[in-house]
Design a protein around this motif. Sequence first.
Motif, PDB file in Angstrom:
ATOM      1  N   ARG A 136       0.821  -1.207   0.000  1.00  0.00           N
ATOM      2  CA  ARG A 136       0.000   0.000   0.000  1.00  0.00           C
ATOM      3  C   ARG A 136       0.860   1.264   0.000  1.00  0.00           C
ATOM      4  O   ARG A 136       0.471   2.279  -0.592  1.00  0.00           O
ATOM      5  CB  ARG A 136      -0.942   0.004   1.208  1.00  0.00           C
ATOM      6  N   ASP A 137       2.020   1.197   0.620  1.00  0.00           N
ATOM      7  CA  ASP A 137       2.915   2.346   0.577  1.00  0.00           C
ATOM      8  C   ASP A 137       3.394   2.608  -0.852  1.00  0.00           C
ATOM      9  O   ASP A 137       3.471   3.753  -1.302  1.00  0.00           O
ATOM     10  CB  ASP A 137       4.124   2.123   1.488  1.00  0.00           C
ATOM     11  N   LEU A 138       3.720   1.526  -1.569  1.00  0.00           N
ATOM     12  CA  LEU A 138       4.136   1.677  -2.964  1.00  0.00           C
ATOM     13  C   LEU A 138       2.971   2.177  -3.816  1.00  0.00           C
ATOM     14  O   LEU A 138       3.151   2.989  -4.730  1.00  0.00           O
ATOM     15  CB  LEU A 138       4.658   0.355  -3.510  1.00  0.00           C
ATOM     16  N   GLN A 139       1.770   1.684  -3.522  1.00  0.00           N
ATOM     17  CA  GLN A 139       0.595   2.138  -4.267  1.00  0.00           C
ATOM     18  C   GLN A 139       0.330   3.617  -4.017  1.00  0.00           C
ATOM     19  O   GLN A 139      -0.090   4.348  -4.932  1.00  0.00           O
ATOM     20  CB  GLN A 139      -0.618   1.292  -3.879  1.00  0.00           C
ATOM     21  N   THR A 140       0.580   4.071  -2.794  1.00  0.00           N
ATOM     22  CA  THR A 140       0.399   5.492  -2.487  1.00  0.00           C
ATOM     23  C   THR A 140       1.338   6.335  -3.342  1.00  0.00           C
ATOM     24  O   THR A 140       0.944   7.385  -3.872  1.00  0.00           O
ATOM     25  CB  THR A 140       0.653   5.757  -0.987  1.00  0.00           C
ATOM     26  N   LEU A 141       2.568   5.876  -3.482  1.00  0.00           N
ATOM     27  CA  LEU A 141       3.512   6.586  -4.341  1.00  0.00           C
ATOM     28  C   LEU A 141       3.019   6.592  -5.781  1.00  0.00           C
ATOM     29  O   LEU A 141       3.124   7.601  -6.488  1.00  0.00           O
ATOM     30  CB  LEU A 141       4.888   5.930  -4.266  1.00  0.00           C
ATOM     31  N   TYR A 142       2.482   5.466  -6.225  1.00  0.00           N
ATOM     32  CA  TYR A 142       1.958   5.357  -7.587  1.00  0.00           C
ATOM     33  C   TYR A 142       0.794   6.329  -7.793  1.00  0.00           C
ATOM     34  O   TYR A 142       0.728   7.043  -8.799  1.00  0.00           O
ATOM     35  CB  TYR A 142       1.512   3.920  -7.844  1.00  0.00           C
ATOM     36  N   TRP A 143      -0.115   6.379  -6.818  1.00  0.00           N
ATOM     37  CA  TRP A 143      -1.276   7.272  -6.930  1.00  0.00           C
ATOM     38  C   TRP A 143      -0.830   8.734  -7.026  1.00  0.00           C
ATOM     39  O   TRP A 143      -1.318   9.485  -7.867  1.00  0.00           O
ATOM     40  CB  TRP A 143      -2.195   7.107  -5.720  1.00  0.00           C
ATOM     41  N   ILE A 144       0.094   9.110  -6.150  1.00  0.00           N
ATOM     42  CA  ILE A 144       0.551  10.496  -6.146  1.00  0.00           C
ATOM     43  C   ILE A 144       1.257  10.835  -7.448  1.00  0.00           C
ATOM     44  O   ILE A 144       1.027  11.894  -8.049  1.00  0.00           O
ATOM     45  CB  ILE A 144       1.480  10.742  -4.931  1.00  0.00           C
ATOM     46  N   ALA A 145       2.114   9.909  -7.909  1.00  0.00           N
ATOM     47  CA  ALA A 145       2.846  10.147  -9.156  1.00  0.00           C
ATOM     48  C   ALA A 145       1.894  10.264 -10.337  1.00  0.00           C
ATOM     49  O   ALA A 145       2.028  11.157 -11.184  1.00  0.00           O
ATOM     50  CB  ALA A 145       3.845   9.012  -9.393  1.00  0.00           C
TER      51      ALA A 145
END
Length: 581
Positions: A255-264
């Motif tokens: 989920r932390d990686l997904q958060t980065l993906y969402w923001i990017a």
Amino acid sequence: MSAMSKLKSALSHPDEDVALPEALPTAEMLTTRLANLADGDLRPDALRAGILALMRQTLDQGRALIRRRLENGGRGEVCLREATALTDAIVVSLADFALHRVFPTAGPTRGEKFAVVATGGYGRKEMAPFSDVDLLFLLPYKRTPRIEQVVEYVLYLLWDLGLKVGHAVRSVDECVRQALGDITIRTSLLEARFLYGDDKLYAEFRKRFAKEVVANTGPAFIEAKLAERDSRHLKFCDSRYVLEPNVKEGKGGLRDLQTLYWIAKYVYQVDKVKDLVANGVLLAEEAQRFAKAQNFLWTCRCHLHYLTGRGEDRLTFDVQGEMARRLGYTDHAGTSDVERFMKHYFLMAKDVGDLTRIICATLEQESQRPPRFAFLRRLKPSELEGFVIDNGRLSIRDDRHFRDKPVDMVRLFRVAQWHNLDIHPKALRALARSISTLGPKVRNDPEANRLFLEILGSRKDPEVTLRRMNEAGVLGRFLPDFGRVVAQMQYDMYHMFTVDEHTLFAMGILHDIEKGNLKDEVPMACEVIHIVSSKRAQSVALMMHDVAKGRGGDHYILGAKVAEKLCPRLGMPEEETETGG
């Protein structure tokens, strides 16, 4: 021929590619087979039974093939993509069948057109074995009776297949309005992927979503997602080193990686994190680390789902051993397979933490999110003890700073601690690239050791600074004995965290006792701590109390020997060495 005979005949001659468990079916193949069933002149109930039998067979064979490939050494990334492709084929073929065979019309009006869209994890093609199927039925206007019938027909078939389907039926207007008012819906729609139907309608939705929802809301979105992340971390002990970590929701997880993906994706309108390299947000090696950590966590999650037979995301003690064997870990150099697996897991979680910190700091800065000290934004970078302050964060002037001044790899954290400053991503990146220069020369440097003792003995909480040093890899390089226990498991009932994380938490608790913050919990400790003869000896002793775990023998005896060598190096006299050791 009876209806039942026709049904058996239709199912007994499936397409060769589907029958042989070596290739996944496509939507075109399934559409042809469904058409063959419909042409068999079956009664509605027999036709529906035939459709379910066909799709259940397709789903079972496809899942078996995907699982076999993963368990034969396949990558988690491939498992997710194949599970997505299998689901796509089923959803698309059923939607096409419902629209053209079950509820046909000669000339559909504009209001009867629709698009089937994948959202959430399904939208970004990340379907674990037991993931939900999130669907959006996108409409141009309000619902029509015919479209309602199509949607219900498809959903009931998917549910009867045992799939966990989350769905929404919305017009483009409704999507825009709800996305503006709900960050969860906005995030889900951010990952929308066209599956079937009116592609022009989907294009209209994408255009309006970008213009009316995403435009000029980047800072607010970043703020919301980071707040959401922080809340989730607190729920999962706010540590990526919990001994039974949650692969998906835990700190350092997917989920932390997904958060980065969402923001990017939101800020830069890119579909892949690696595309951030071109935007200057990530270095090429950081993008590679992201991909490596993501695939490792994906692989863990897929195996975990298959091992437990459900959508389980926690690596509990009872599954860790079998997970290690499935992933190919073996006993080596006195370390068991499960210990090697879990250490690798925690090191990957640490990588996720490093990337999260760097990327989020960069994105916050570029999106003009106010720093902790807003007045500093108005100032040009200014000197501070050999460093510079850049937008409220401690930074460096050039990338060679730490190679030219390796002792500053320790000084950086002391200055940040003393002045209550965050560390700039530029400094963290330069630190990562120069970390190999932190060797014996720096470890034996009197100034570096003096700075480290000041960090330990500071009136300002040393836990935060030590944790930063550990995340950056500096602590383990400066104290090699501590480096040996980074990400090391503790298999006993008394510990929840890895050895290094347990030690850092202990340092924070010691600071709270010194400040009197725990008078109600440990009143005696809060009283006697002020008569301790050497605060720094006490701090060093606490840092060393578990440093010899995993070496065999009594770790407290071995740890005392480590302290006997370390204390003189730090500049502590014999009396303090005896006390601390």
